[in-house]
Design an enzyme around this catalytic site. Structure first.
Site, short mmCIF file in Angstrom:
data_model
loop_
_atom_site.label_atom_id
_atom_site.label_comp_id
_atom_site.label_asym_id
_atom_site.label_seq_id
_atom_site.Cartn_x
_atom_site.Cartn_y
_atom_site.Cartn_z
N GLY A 11 0.84 -1.21 0.00
CA GLY A 11 0.00 0.00 0.00
C GLY A 11 0.87 1.25 0.00
O GLY A 11 0.50 2.30 0.53
N VAL A 129 -1.06 -3.32 9.41
CA VAL A 129 -1.74 -2.06 9.71
C VAL A 129 -3.13 -2.04 9.04
O VAL A 129 -4.10 -1.54 9.60
CB VAL A 129 -0.89 -0.86 9.21
CG1 VAL A 129 -1.62 0.46 9.41
CG2 VAL A 129 0.46 -0.82 9.91
N ASN A 131 -6.72 -2.61 7.84
CA ASN A 131 -7.85 -3.10 8.65
C ASN A 131 -8.69 -4.16 7.95
O ASN A 131 -8.79 -4.14 6.73
CB ASN A 131 -8.74 -1.91 9.02
CG ASN A 131 -8.19 -1.20 10.23
OD1 ASN A 131 -7.65 -1.82 11.13
ND2 ASN A 131 -8.31 0.13 10.23
N ASP A 159 -3.61 3.45 18.96
CA ASP A 159 -4.55 3.56 20.08
C ASP A 159 -3.78 3.83 21.39
O ASP A 159 -4.20 4.64 22.22
CB ASP A 159 -5.36 2.26 20.20
CG ASP A 159 -5.96 1.87 18.86
OD1 ASP A 159 -6.66 2.70 18.28
OD2 ASP A 159 -5.71 0.75 18.39
N HIS A 187 -8.15 -4.10 17.56
CA HIS A 187 -8.14 -2.72 17.07
C HIS A 187 -9.51 -2.43 16.45
O HIS A 187 -9.73 -2.59 15.25
CB HIS A 187 -7.03 -2.52 16.03
CG HIS A 187 -7.12 -1.20 15.34
ND1 HIS A 187 -6.91 0.00 15.98
CD2 HIS A 187 -7.44 -0.87 14.06
CE1 HIS A 187 -7.10 1.00 15.13
NE2 HIS A 187 -7.41 0.49 13.96
P1 NAX Z 1 -5.16 4.38 1.33
O1 NAX Z 1 -6.44 3.97 0.67
O2 NAX Z 1 -4.68 5.78 1.20
O3 NAX Z 1 -3.99 3.43 0.81
C1 NAX Z 1 -4.13 2.05 0.76
C2 NAX Z 1 -3.26 1.58 -0.39
O4 NAX Z 1 -3.26 0.16 -0.40
C3 NAX Z 1 -3.75 2.05 -1.76
O5 NAX Z 1 -2.70 2.74 -2.42
C4 NAX Z 1 -4.11 0.75 -2.46
O6 NAX Z 1 -3.82 0.79 -3.85
C5 NAX Z 1 -3.20 -0.24 -1.73
N1 NAX Z 1 -3.60 -1.63 -1.86
C6 NAX Z 1 -4.85 -2.16 -1.92
N2 NAX Z 1 -4.78 -3.48 -2.11
C7 NAX Z 1 -3.48 -3.82 -2.15
C8 NAX Z 1 -2.79 -5.04 -2.33
N3 NAX Z 1 -3.43 -6.18 -2.55
N4 NAX Z 1 -1.44 -5.01 -2.33
C9 NAX Z 1 -0.77 -3.86 -2.15
N5 NAX Z 1 -1.37 -2.66 -1.99
C10 NAX Z 1 -2.71 -2.65 -1.99
O7 NAX Z 1 -5.30 3.96 2.85
P2 NAX Z 1 -4.42 4.41 4.11
O8 NAX Z 1 -5.02 5.60 4.72
O9 NAX Z 1 -2.98 4.44 3.72
O10 NAX Z 1 -4.73 3.21 5.12
C11 NAX Z 1 -4.27 1.90 4.88
C12 NAX Z 1 -4.90 0.92 5.85
O11 NAX Z 1 -4.55 1.23 7.18
C13 NAX Z 1 -6.43 0.90 5.81
O12 NAX Z 1 -6.85 -0.46 5.82
C14 NAX Z 1 -6.81 1.56 7.12
O13 NAX Z 1 -8.08 1.15 7.57
C15 NAX Z 1 -5.70 1.10 8.01
N6 NAX Z 1 -5.48 1.84 9.26
C16 NAX Z 1 -5.14 1.13 10.36
C17 NAX Z 1 -4.86 1.73 11.57
C18 NAX Z 1 -4.47 0.92 12.77
O14 NAX Z 1 -4.33 1.52 13.83
N7 NAX Z 1 -4.27 -0.40 12.71
C19 NAX Z 1 -4.96 3.20 11.72
C20 NAX Z 1 -4.88 3.93 10.44
C21 NAX Z 1 -5.57 3.29 9.27
O15 NAX Z 1 -6.93 3.66 9.29
#
Ligand code: NAX
Length: 329
Positions: A11, A129, A131, A159, A187
């Protein structure tokens, strides 16, 4: 200077990736003597955007950045990798249930788990990371049967940091003066931010802030902080999420602060604090600095915390049931 290590970020073209990559390349995770080769994994539609990010990384002229790999092939992205940040996943959209998100993102972690099993370095360590982070980590772990279970973790550090900040503001104390914050569980909204062990010097935080504030204000504020940020910023937490990922891996690789612990979601074998067996659960952990961790033992838990831990554990078991067909054996 050490030999370079390989660090995978999935990502990488996303908003967390945009903050994370630069700080890894700057040495914020592995230290000023540890060069890195960044292996950035994305999906085909955003490879052009990823190239733009890579150009910016080049333009920073980071002395520790010894190479970059840009790919949409997991077998390339995880080839020889020592540390993997699994950030890539689809965000939750309006009207989507948590179970829909689990079904949507789960398959990503099947393929990535298999690829890591096949081509990653023997000393691989993984932070999820994306979700739902805990259950995605379980899926990746389960599809990488040759990699020991204690190499997989999910992120509850954001968190943990949010909880520290809320308490610091309330008590007018610097965050660095606190010891022993804990986030238990998943989480998700069932997470259990526990300040009953927190001390400032010899002072117990719970005595300073009172149980009423703890339950009625602190707990809901920490649990809803992600939504509050989306409302204010129009986008979900990015720099703070990247910062939490950096703290998580930094401490795992280089050791937790003396006399303190951190919250890490790790494999639960069913012997700690009533957490169910076979899920990835957030515990207080101490890391000696050699890539291992130990769950802190023998904390006395209040009854209400025990009950909440049970609720969060039940939620993780339900999530595991939703993805049962993605788990290997
Ligand atoms: P974005 O949508 O900005 O970026 C996600 C990226 O992942 C995109 O560029 C997409 O093309 C890529 N992607 C999708 N499928 C993929 C795959 N099979 N292989 C490689 N890349 C792939 O999201 P962003 O704000 O960067 O958040 C990423 C993730 O973190 C989300 O799932 C979000 O829910 C999660 N989070 C987790 C947190 C935690 O505390 N555990 C907090 C922050 C965040 O919300």
């Amino acid at each position: 200077m050490n030999d370079p290590i390989r660090v995978t970020v999935t990502g990488a073209a996303g908003q967390i990736g945009y903050s994370l990559l630069f700080r890894i390349a700057n040495g914020d995770v592995f230290g000023p003597k540890q060069p890195v080769i960044l292996q950035m994994l994305e999906i085909p539609p955003v490879m052009a955007a990823l190239e733009g990010t890579a150009m910016e990384l080049e333009d920073c002229a980071f002395p520790l950045l010894h190479g970059m790999v840009l790919t949409d092939d997991a077998m390339v992205g995880f080839d020889g990798t020592n540390w993997a940040f699994l950030v890539g996943a689809f965000p939750r959209k309006a009207g989507m249930e948590r179970s829909d998100l689990i079904s949507r993102n789960g398959p990503i972690f099947v393929g990535q788990g298999k690829a890591m099993n096949a081509v990653a370095a023997d000393d691989l360590r993984v932070l999820v990371v994306g979700n739902p982070a805990n259950t995605n980590a379980l899926i990746a772990m389960s599809n990488a049967p040759d990699v020991p279970k204690d190499r997989f973790s999910a992120m509850t550090r954001l968190d943990h940091n949010r909880a520290l900040n809320q308490l610091a503001k309330k008590m007018d104390v610097n965050v660095a003066d606190f010891r022993h914050m804990v986030i238990w569980g998943n989480h998700s909204s069932t997470m259990v931010p526990d300040i009953t062990h927190v001390r400032v010097g010899r002072r117990k935080a719970i005595n300073a802030v009172g149980k009423r504030w703890y339950k009625k204000e602190f707990m809901p504020t920490v649990a809803r902080r992600g939504s509050a940020i989306i409302q204010a910023r129009g986008a979900s937490s990015a720099a703070s999420a990247a910062n939490a990922a950096i703290g998580h891996i930094h401490d795992w690789a280089q050791g937790t602060r003396k006399g303190d612990w951190v919250s890490m979601s790790v494999y639960s074998d069913g012997t700690h604090y009533g957490a169910p067996k076979g899920v990835i659960f957030s515990f207080p952990c101490v890391c000696p600095g050699d890539g291992s961790y130990q769950i802190v033992e023998d904390l006395e838990l209040q009854d209400e915390i025990k009950t909440r831990i049970q609720v969060s554990g039940e939620e993780l078991l339900k999530e595991r049931a939703v993805v049962a067909d993605l788990l290997n054996g």
